[in-house]
Motif scaffolding. Structure first.
Motif, short mmCIF file in Angstrom:
data_model
loop_
_atom_site.label_atom_id
_atom_site.label_comp_id
_atom_site.label_asym_id
_atom_site.label_seq_id
_atom_site.Cartn_x
_atom_site.Cartn_y
_atom_site.Cartn_z
N ILE A 28 3.08 -6.40 -6.71
CA ILE A 28 3.95 -5.78 -5.97
C ILE A 28 4.46 -6.70 -6.51
O ILE A 28 4.93 -8.03 -5.85
N GLU A 29 5.93 -6.60 -7.36
CA GLU A 29 7.17 -7.74 -7.71
C GLU A 29 8.01 -7.70 -6.23
O GLU A 29 8.12 -7.13 -5.39
N GLY A 30 7.74 -8.61 -5.77
CA GLY A 30 8.72 -9.25 -4.02
C GLY A 30 7.71 -8.73 -2.91
O GLY A 30 8.36 -8.90 -1.49
N ILE A 31 6.15 -8.78 -3.21
CA ILE A 31 5.42 -8.22 -1.80
C ILE A 31 5.45 -9.37 -1.27
O ILE A 31 5.08 -10.57 -1.07
N GLY A 332 -6.11 4.97 6.22
CA GLY A 332 -5.82 3.88 6.51
C GLY A 332 -5.16 3.27 5.05
O GLY A 332 -4.55 2.05 5.07
N TRP A 333 -6.57 3.65 4.15
CA TRP A 333 -5.77 3.06 2.59
C TRP A 333 -4.87 3.81 2.53
O TRP A 333 -3.38 3.26 1.90
N GLN A 334 -4.19 4.50 1.86
CA GLN A 334 -3.14 5.61 1.76
C GLN A 334 -1.82 4.98 2.87
O GLN A 334 -1.26 4.59 2.21
N PHE A 335 -2.06 4.27 4.19
CA PHE A 335 -1.46 3.44 4.72
C PHE A 335 -0.86 2.99 3.96
O PHE A 335 0.56 1.98 3.76
N VAL A 336 -1.60 1.84 3.74
CA VAL A 336 -1.21 0.12 2.82
C VAL A 336 -0.64 0.32 2.28
O VAL A 336 -0.37 -0.45 1.46
N ARG A 337 -1.36 1.21 1.28
CA ARG A 337 -1.26 1.38 -0.79
C ARG A 337 0.61 2.18 -0.85
O ARG A 337 1.34 1.65 -0.88
N GLU A 342 6.31 0.87 -1.07
CA GLU A 342 8.12 1.58 -0.46
C GLU A 342 8.41 0.09 0.38
O GLU A 342 9.26 -0.02 0.13
N ALA A 343 7.59 -0.52 1.01
CA ALA A 343 8.10 -1.63 1.82
C ALA A 343 8.58 -3.00 1.67
O ALA A 343 8.54 -4.21 1.57
N ARG A 344 7.56 -3.29 0.32
CA ARG A 344 6.92 -4.14 0.12
C ARG A 344 6.11 -5.45 1.01
O ARG A 344 6.33 -6.47 0.68
N VAL A 345 5.24 -5.21 1.54
CA VAL A 345 4.74 -5.66 2.93
C VAL A 345 3.33 -5.15 2.90
O VAL A 345 3.43 -3.90 2.79
N ALA A 346 2.23 -6.02 2.11
CA ALA A 346 0.55 -5.79 2.75
C ALA A 346 -0.11 -6.39 3.71
O ALA A 346 -0.02 -7.16 4.16
N LEU A 347 -0.80 -5.06 4.22
CA LEU A 347 -1.52 -5.19 5.09
C LEU A 347 -2.86 -5.13 4.96
O LEU A 347 -3.06 -4.47 3.99
N ILE A 348 -3.97 -5.02 5.59
CA ILE A 348 -5.75 -4.73 5.83
C ILE A 348 -5.54 -3.61 6.11
O ILE A 348 -5.79 -3.75 7.44
N PRO A 349 -6.19 -2.64 5.69
CA PRO A 349 -7.28 -1.72 6.56
C PRO A 349 -7.74 -1.91 7.63
O PRO A 349 -9.06 -2.20 7.27
N GLY A 350 -7.48 -1.54 8.88
CA GLY A 350 -9.09 -1.70 9.74
C GLY A 350 -10.47 -0.91 9.36
O GLY A 350 -11.15 -0.95 9.54
N LEU A 351 -9.71 0.60 8.30
CA LEU A 351 -10.97 0.98 7.93
C LEU A 351 -12.16 -0.14 7.27
O LEU A 351 -13.67 -0.18 6.83
N ILE A 379 8.48 -3.70 7.81
CA ILE A 379 7.93 -3.32 8.85
C ILE A 379 8.86 -1.56 9.88
O ILE A 379 7.93 0.31 9.37
N LYS A 380 9.33 -2.32 10.48
CA LYS A 380 10.24 -1.13 11.08
C LYS A 380 11.17 -0.46 9.90
O LYS A 380 11.12 1.03 10.59
N GLU A 381 11.84 -0.20 8.76
CA GLU A 381 12.29 0.15 8.33
C GLU A 381 11.67 1.57 7.99
O GLU A 381 12.23 2.59 7.25
N PHE A 382 10.40 0.69 7.19
CA PHE A 382 9.45 1.99 6.58
C PHE A 382 9.54 2.97 7.25
O PHE A 382 9.49 3.93 7.11
N VAL A 383 8.77 2.27 9.44
CA VAL A 383 8.74 3.66 9.71
C VAL A 383 9.70 4.90 10.71
O VAL A 383 9.61 5.28 10.24
N GLN A 384 11.40 4.39 10.69
CA GLN A 384 12.34 4.90 10.70
C GLN A 384 12.09 5.67 9.57
O GLN A 384 12.80 6.43 9.82
N ASN A 385 12.17 5.53 8.06
CA ASN A 385 11.99 6.07 6.85
C ASN A 385 11.19 7.21 7.19
O ASN A 385 11.77 8.81 6.63
N TYR A 386 10.19 6.75 7.25
CA TYR A 386 9.24 8.22 7.28
C TYR A 386 9.13 9.05 8.33
O TYR A 386 8.91 10.16 8.27
N GLN A 387 10.42 9.03 9.58
CA GLN A 387 10.74 9.98 10.25
C GLN A 387 11.53 10.45 10.57
O GLN A 387 10.95 11.55 10.86
N ASN A 388 12.16 10.66 9.34
CA ASN A 388 13.91 11.03 8.94
C ASN A 388 13.20 11.81 7.82
O ASN A 388 14.05 12.74 7.97
#
Length: 388
Positions: A28-31, A332-337, A342-351, A379-388
């Motif tokens: 993913i470009e810019g990740i 968890g996998w759906q969330f991190v993907r 969408e946010a170009r941030v990669a984390l590892i799922p607790g799964l 990440i903050k922007e991603f959460v806010q956008n999902y809420q909206n």
């Protein structure tokens, strides 16, 4: 067509999904990848110079299988002084990182049908190593106990699994960052002593503890503890592959054989770099620890503001964060993907770390503050956008 081409135990395990997702996210470009547990610091200069000197002095031959006695003595002195231990030089084996130490230890103690108790969430290497050695892993979910194994849960697991040969303890923890107090370790040691089991203590993050003192269970249960450690995290030497196994005489006598037939010995010039780290690098981790704490505090506050609940990040360089409830429709996998796309941030799922990690993600803050600040903003922007 060959029949039964491969070792069935190897066929049962998989390539680490942590590494697979890290590679996937890299496309993913810019990740911004906060996926792997690798210090972003360089190896201290005095250690690099020791290796260069060794190369120039033609230190390029076979070393003794367990490492040079001078290094084994230096490692014993180093860990004895830091953590109130009492190992002799001949109770230390130099390994190719903690990873090979885990493999050699498992090969040495596990028989077919033996069981390994593994508090989860935890890094998955131990279960894979047990499986390759024809042993079974019994996972103990610690998520309801603040990610700490209680003596009561350990006793229940032992009663239910009389074939138990060993218990794994990783602290400070990968992935949670949680560690154990002296009193908690003493309580677990009493149960393990009565059961007569080995305790594999992976303490590779011991020098990355932000408050208080690190305690090793070997202080309380010397004859049953296999201490696994190394220089990857404390001295920013992941690529050098320097680890140590410390244990009682009967274990050391046997594990040297496993180690010998796995790798012969560690690279000669690397051993001289390790010697320099052990003799003159007692304070090398302090500057890194100071910077890690600044990063930890920043990321913890930012994630809290974004609606994440956190496990207690006592040490290491991970934050284990509970995914906000608004994402309950995603695993968890759906969330991190989704976060990666969408946010170009990669984390590892607790799964990836077993039972108890299902609604969590692991974030490694072994990254620059600039990247961490931008990642948290995204990440903050991603959460806010999902809420909206």
């Amino acid at each position: 067509m060959l029949a039964n081409k491969f070792n069935h135990q190897v066929e049962k395990i998989a390539v680490s999904d942590i590494r697979q997702f890290d590679q996937e996210a890299s496309q993913i470009e810019g990740i911004i990848k906060l996926t792997l547990g690798e210090p972003d610091f360089n190896t201290p200069e005095h250690i690099k110079q020791a290796a260069i000197t060794a190369i120039n002095n033609n230190q390029s031959h076979y070393a003794p299988n367990p490492g040079y006695m001078e290094l084994r003595q230096a490692a014993a002195d180093y860990y004895n002084q830091k953590f109130n231990l009492h190992y002799r030089a001949d109770q230390v084996v130099t390994t190719l990182g903690a990873t090979e130490g885990i493999a050699a230890a498992m090969q040495t103690i596990m028989n077919p049908g033996d069981k390994l108790l593994m508090p989860t969430p935890v890094f998955p290497i131990y279960a894979a190593s047990a499986s390759v050695n024809h042993a079974e892993t019994v996972m103990i979910d610690t998520s309801e106990d603040n990610f700490i194994l209680t003596p009561e849960k350990l006793q229940v697991a032992l009663d239910t699994n009389p074939e138990t040969k060993a218990l794994v303890l990783v602290y400070p923890s990968n992935p949670t960052g949680v560690t154990y107090s002296r009193e908690q370790l003493q309580a677990l040691a009493a149960v393990a002593k009565k059961a007569g089991i080995w305790v594999l203590c992976d303490e590779v993050y011991a020098e990355l503890l932000y408050q208080g003192q690190h305690y090793s269970m070997s202080e309380f249960l010397f004859d049953q503890v296999i201490l696994i450690t190394g220089l990857s995290k404390s001295h920013a030497m992941t690529g050098w592959r320097v680890g140590f196994l410390l244990g009682p005489d009967d274990f050391i006598n046997e594990v040297i054989k496993s180690h010998q037939y796995l790798v012969t010995a560690s690279p000669d010039n690397v051993l001289y770099a390790a010697l320099e780290a052990m003799q003159h690098g007692q304070n090398d981790s302090k500057a890194m620890l100071t910077e890690y704490q600044v990063r930890r505090d920043y990321v913890a506050q930012a994630l809290n503001e974004a609606g994440f609940e956190l496990a207690s990040p006592d040490g290491a360089f991970y934050i284990f964060a509970k995914i906000p409830a608004i994402f309950d429709d995603l695993d968890g996998w759906q969330f991190v993907r989704l976060l990666a796309r969408e946010a170009r941030v990669a984390l590892i799922p607790g799964l990836s770390f077993g039972p108890g990690g299902e609604r969590y993600v692991r974030l490694s803050y072994a990254a620059s503050m600039e990247n961490l600040q931008e990642a948290c903003r995204r990440i903050k922007e991603f959460v806010q956008n999902y809420q909206n």
